[in-house]
Design an enzyme around this catalytic site. Structure first.
Site, PDB file in Angstrom:
ATOM      1  N   ASP A   8       4.853   1.214  28.945  1.00 47.45           N
ATOM      2  CA  ASP A   8       4.115   1.178  30.208  1.00 47.45           C
ATOM      3  C   ASP A   8       4.577  -0.023  31.024  1.00 47.45           C
ATOM      4  O   ASP A   8       4.484  -1.157  30.570  1.00 47.45           O
ATOM      5  CB  ASP A   8       2.617   1.089  29.925  1.00 47.45           C
ATOM      6  CG  ASP A   8       1.793   1.507  31.128  1.00 47.45           C
ATOM      7  OD1 ASP A   8       2.118   1.071  32.243  1.00 47.45           O
ATOM      8  OD2 ASP A   8       0.815   2.253  30.945  1.00 47.45           O
ATOM      9  N   ILE A  12      -0.931  -3.708  30.010  1.00 45.80           N
ATOM     10  CA  ILE A  12      -2.360  -3.362  29.918  1.00 45.80           C
ATOM     11  C   ILE A  12      -2.925  -3.151  31.320  1.00 45.80           C
ATOM     12  O   ILE A  12      -2.858  -4.043  32.156  1.00 45.80           O
ATOM     13  CB  ILE A  12      -3.167  -4.466  29.219  1.00 45.80           C
ATOM     14  CG1 ILE A  12      -2.637  -4.685  27.808  1.00 45.80           C
ATOM     15  CG2 ILE A  12      -4.651  -4.107  29.170  1.00 45.80           C
ATOM     16  CD1 ILE A  12      -3.325  -5.812  27.080  1.00 45.80           C
ATOM     17  N   HIS A  13      -3.466  -1.975  31.580  1.00 44.68           N
ATOM     18  CA  HIS A  13      -4.181  -1.725  32.839  1.00 44.68           C
ATOM     19  C   HIS A  13      -5.222  -0.657  32.559  1.00 44.68           C
ATOM     20  O   HIS A  13      -5.475  -0.324  31.397  1.00 44.68           O
ATOM     21  CB  HIS A  13      -3.210  -1.326  33.955  1.00 44.68           C
ATOM     22  CG  HIS A  13      -2.413  -0.097  33.658  1.00 44.68           C
ATOM     23  ND1 HIS A  13      -2.641   1.104  34.277  1.00 44.68           N
ATOM     24  CD2 HIS A  13      -1.419   0.116  32.760  1.00 44.68           C
ATOM     25  CE1 HIS A  13      -1.792   2.001  33.782  1.00 44.68           C
ATOM     26  NE2 HIS A  13      -1.045   1.425  32.869  1.00 44.68           N
ATOM     27  N   GLY A  14      -5.811  -0.110  33.601  1.00 46.69           N
ATOM     28  CA  GLY A  14      -6.929   0.812  33.450  1.00 46.69           C
ATOM     29  C   GLY A  14      -6.741   1.910  32.419  1.00 46.69           C
ATOM     30  O   GLY A  14      -7.602   2.130  31.568  1.00 46.69           O
ATOM     31  N   ALA A  17      -6.803   0.124  29.013  1.00 47.36           N
ATOM     32  CA  ALA A  17      -8.051  -0.572  28.710  1.00 47.36           C
ATOM     33  C   ALA A  17      -9.235   0.387  28.624  1.00 47.36           C
ATOM     34  O   ALA A  17     -10.040   0.323  27.696  1.00 47.36           O
ATOM     35  CB  ALA A  17      -8.316  -1.634  29.782  1.00 47.36           C
TER      36      ALA A  17
END
Lengths: 162, 284
Positions: A8, A12-14, A17
């Site tokens: 990705d 870390i993103h929506g 998470a």
């Protein structure tokens, strides 16, 4: 225990998470990246984006391999996130018990989009990337394109054929 | 607002639809701007939007009720990153506008909102083409050191997207209302009753989607308490909302105090030795 390795651009993103962490039920997230590990601002923001239910460690690829091969890792549920296929290859060469490579968003954050081949909406590759992906697939690793669990998973080999 | 409409009605005779369409387009601009321009401040939820549509069309009470109905369906629909399941904004604004303009009930709103919100995703996909292409332009500006041009493009793109939706909304209302009326009229009463029943079930689906992402043992208790309050104590929804609000405020404060306490005790230990991610990985 490793749940999967994810490729990705944004690490870390929506989607990671909110959705995957919950869906996989992981309690550890490893961001394996040799550049991010030296960047304190990026490290801080990635930790802010981590949900309360998981602990996030940001490591160099080499350190990530060491941690993943530690026997104590067996009792944890770990999601590994990288931002390129080369790092995936480097990890799977040295870590044996990885069930799945998840390809989600790759190649879009760069200035040479025009020179890349578009495999689908969220994946753009160079010739080097294709080579790396082929190496991963040829090693027998299950490699799938899937952005979030509610979308259908497609074998990466199929996307590469296009 | 009603006065304005009445005044304009007097002046322009039957041309009222244009004014209403303009006002609804304005609501759309506001919603889309808030969504991406301000970073999802939750102003763009059906509850707020249907109320605004109700206000500009002169039916605030019906607007709030429509908003509550639509909110239940879209409760679990949250846009996360690039994955865009349904355009809740367009769905709720257009559906509530059609329903209020045609004087229909909430079941029609539900029937319209779901397909509209799904169709509207195509609009997003087309706009995304333009925005993805702009990335290269941004890079060119950066390389040439043209900071001002970079900022201008950023501002332009932020303002342009809601504009596209507003224009589409204007035409959807002026051209689409009679079409929608014909469609709604042509639905036989039996099917309409079925749709009404489905509209009643859809909120359960909305809840189910929401719980799929939110469910955990910590909050499970409140789910069942809420159910018992309604099913056995026959409490009206306002009463349940008051209980829920009180509990939410209480847990906010206790979380806040707990965080303060942890920070005051752990802060000392942390500053003594900076945490190494590799060392602490296996610690709880």
């Amino acid at each position: 225990m490793i749940s999967m390795i994810r490729i990705d651009d944004r690490l870390i993103h929506g989607q990671v998470a909110f959705v995957w962490t919950k869906y996989l039920g992981v309690n550890r997230i490893i961001v394996a990246n040799d550049q991010v590990v030296k960047n304190d601002v990026q490290k801080m923001s990635l930790k802010m984006a981590t949900p309360d239910t998981a602990k996030c460690s940001i490591l160099s690829v080499e350190d990530a391999v060491q941690v993943l091969n530690d026997p104590r890792a067996e009792s944890l549920k770990i999601l590994v996130i990288v931002n390129n296929p080369t790092d995936v290859r480097r990890i799977i060469e040295k870590v044996s018990n990885i069930p799945l490579v998840n390809v989600a968003n790759y190649g879009r954050i760069s200035s040479d989009l025009g020179a890349k081949r578009k495999l689908c909406d969220t994946v753009y590759v160079t010739d080097v990337d294709v080579e790396e992906f082929n190496k991963i697939i040829d090693s027998g690793m299950k490699t799938e394109y899937q952005v979030v669990p509610t979308t259908t998973a497609k074998p990466m080999a199929e996307l590469l054929k296009k | 607002m009603e006065v304005v409409i009445l005044l304009l009605k007097k002046q322009r005779g039957g041309d009222i639809m244009n004014i209403e369409a303009l006002l609804i387009a304005l609501v759309m601009y506001f919603a889309k701007f808030c969504d991406h321009g301000l970073g999802q401040p939750m102003v763009e939820r059906p509850l707020v939007l249907a109320t605004l549509v109700g206000l500009v069309l002169g039916h605030p009470t019906e607007g709030v009720m429509l908003g509550a109905t639509l909110e239940l369906i879209f409760l679990g629909t949250i846009t996360i990153g690039g994955s865009y399941p349904a355009d809740v904004i367009t769905g709720s604004i257009l559906a509530s506008s059609f329903v209020l303009l045609l004087g229909k009930g909430p079941e029609v709103a539900v029937t319209l909102a779901v397909p509209i919100s799904m169709l509207a995703v195509f609009v997003y996909n087309i706009i995304k083409l333009v925005y993805t292409a702009a990335v290269e332009r941004f890079d060119i500006y950066l390389e040439a050191g043209r900071d001002q041009a970079f900022c201008n493009l950023q501002v332009f793109l932020t303002l342009f997207k809601p504009f596209v939706y507003s224009v589409l909304t204007y035409f959807a209302i002026t051209l689409g209302t009679s079409v929608i009326e014909a469609v709604v009229k042509s639905i036989p009463p039996v099917v309409m009753q079925g749709l009404g029943a489905t509209a009643g079930v859809l909120p359960a689906l909305g809840f189910a989607i929401l719980l799929k992402t939110l469910w955990n043992a910590n909050i499970a208790a409140f789910f069942f308490i809420g159910f018992a309050l309604v099913a056995y104590l026959k409490l009206p929804i306002m009463g349940v909302a008051l209980f829920a609000g009180a509990i939410a405020v209480h847990s906010c404060y206790s979380d806040y105090n707990l965080k303060k306490l942890i920070a005051s005790t752990a802060g000392v230990a942390k500053s003594a030795a900076p945490a190494d991610d590799k060392e602490v990985f296996f610690n709880d």
